[in-house]
Design a protein around this motif. Structure first.
Motif, short mmCIF file in Angstrom:
data_model
loop_
_atom_site.label_atom_id
_atom_site.label_comp_id
_atom_site.label_asym_id
_atom_site.label_seq_id
_atom_site.Cartn_x
_atom_site.Cartn_y
_atom_site.Cartn_z
N UNK A 1 39.63 -47.25 4.04
CA UNK A 1 40.82 -47.54 3.24
C UNK A 1 41.34 -46.26 2.58
N UNK A 2 40.45 -45.49 1.98
CA UNK A 2 40.89 -44.27 1.30
C UNK A 2 41.39 -43.22 2.30
N UNK B 1 40.80 -37.38 -7.38
CA UNK B 1 40.10 -37.32 -6.10
C UNK B 1 39.77 -38.73 -5.65
N UNK B 2 40.23 -39.10 -4.45
CA UNK B 2 39.83 -40.39 -3.92
C UNK B 2 38.47 -40.24 -3.23
N UNK B 3 37.95 -41.32 -2.71
CA UNK B 3 36.61 -41.32 -2.16
C UNK B 3 36.47 -40.35 -0.98
N UNK B 4 37.45 -40.29 -0.10
CA UNK B 4 37.38 -39.38 1.05
C UNK B 4 37.28 -37.93 0.56
N UNK C 1 30.65 -46.30 -0.65
CA UNK C 1 31.34 -45.23 0.07
C UNK C 1 31.71 -45.68 1.46
N UNK C 2 30.78 -46.28 2.17
CA UNK C 2 31.04 -46.73 3.54
C UNK C 2 32.15 -47.77 3.58
N UNK C 3 32.15 -48.71 2.64
CA UNK C 3 33.15 -49.79 2.63
C UNK C 3 34.55 -49.28 2.32
N UNK D 1 33.81 -37.25 -0.83
CA UNK D 1 32.83 -37.10 0.25
C UNK D 1 33.00 -35.74 0.91
N UNK D 2 34.23 -35.36 1.22
CA UNK D 2 34.47 -34.07 1.89
C UNK D 2 34.09 -32.89 1.01
N UNK D 3 34.44 -32.92 -0.27
CA UNK D 3 34.09 -31.82 -1.17
C UNK D 3 32.58 -31.72 -1.37
N UNK D 4 31.91 -32.86 -1.41
CA UNK D 4 30.45 -32.83 -1.53
C UNK D 4 29.84 -32.30 -0.24
N UNK D 5 30.35 -32.75 0.91
CA UNK D 5 29.84 -32.28 2.20
C UNK D 5 30.06 -30.78 2.39
N UNK D 6 31.21 -30.28 1.96
CA UNK D 6 31.49 -28.86 2.16
C UNK D 6 30.56 -27.99 1.32
N UNK D 7 30.08 -28.50 0.20
CA UNK D 7 29.09 -27.76 -0.58
C UNK D 7 27.81 -27.62 0.24
N UNK D 8 27.40 -28.70 0.91
CA UNK D 8 26.24 -28.63 1.79
C UNK D 8 26.45 -27.68 2.96
N UNK D 9 27.64 -27.70 3.54
CA UNK D 9 27.96 -26.79 4.64
C UNK D 9 27.90 -25.34 4.16
N UNK D 10 28.44 -25.08 2.97
CA UNK D 10 28.39 -23.73 2.42
C UNK D 10 26.96 -23.27 2.17
N UNK D 11 26.12 -24.17 1.66
CA UNK D 11 24.71 -23.81 1.45
C UNK D 11 24.04 -23.49 2.78
#
Length: 180
Positions: free
Chosen positions: A78-79, A91-94, A72-74, A97-107
């Motif tokens: 680029x993405x 869905x590209x990597x960015x 993910x970091x590498x 990451x954003x969709x996964x993070x927003x689930x955490x933000x929603x929780x």
């Protein structure tokens, strides 16, 4: 929900600013609370339906596969530069990451909101955030992160031809459908 939350915030600000009354909903504190709770239940119903659909259809496993930290970091940089260059429904990597993070933000938003709503009944949850005032800060920052995500999401949806229509209808745009 954001507009009513801003009205609630204005009743007891955390910072040295207030939101303009024209951007808020509810008219007064009790009205804003009523709007906030009504919207809350609509969003709970929507969230439950989305989660049920995501598991039942396999969307979560198919479109959001697990990410490895090093990979993910590498590839994130680029993405990010090619964020708008991908097919509809991919869905590209960015994005992952954003969709996964927003689930955490929603929780975090839900948990802190419930802690602020019922601080006595849910004392342990409120204590988890460090107390009532700290739970309000967490709720405010989570709301800010969600607003930033929504602004980016909507901006990208408008900037890529055919994406907005396919997001609303659930069907790929004609140009993407003709490639298959």
């Amino acid at each position: 929900m954001i507009g009513s939350g801003w009205r609630i915030y204005d009743a007891s600000p955390l910072f040295n600013f207030r939101f303009p009354p024209d951007l808020t909903v509810g008219g007064w504190l009790a009205g804003a609370l009523a709007w906030h709770f009504a919207a809350m239940w609509l969003l709970v119903a929507n969230g439950v339906a989305y989660i049920a659909y995501g598991f039942a259809s396999g969307h979560f496993w198919r479109d959001l596969p697990p990410m490895r930290a090093i990979s993910t970091y590498r590839h994130l940089r680029l993405d990010w530069t090619t964020l708008t260059m991908h097919g509809v429904g991919e869905y590209n990597l960015v994005q992952r990451v954003l969709y996964t993070a927003v689930v955490g933000v929603l929780a975090l938003l839900i948990a802190s909101g419930v802690a602020v709503w019922k601080p006595v009944q849910l004392r342990r949850l409120t204590e988890f955030f460090g107390g009532y005032d700290e739970a309000r800060y967490v709720h405010f920052y989570a709301m800010t992160a969600l607003c930033a995500f929504l602004a980016l999401h909507v901006t990208l949806a408008f900037s890529i031809k055919g994406v907005l229509r396919s997001m609303i209808t659930g069907r790929p745009p004609k140009m993407a459908a003709s490639k298959d």
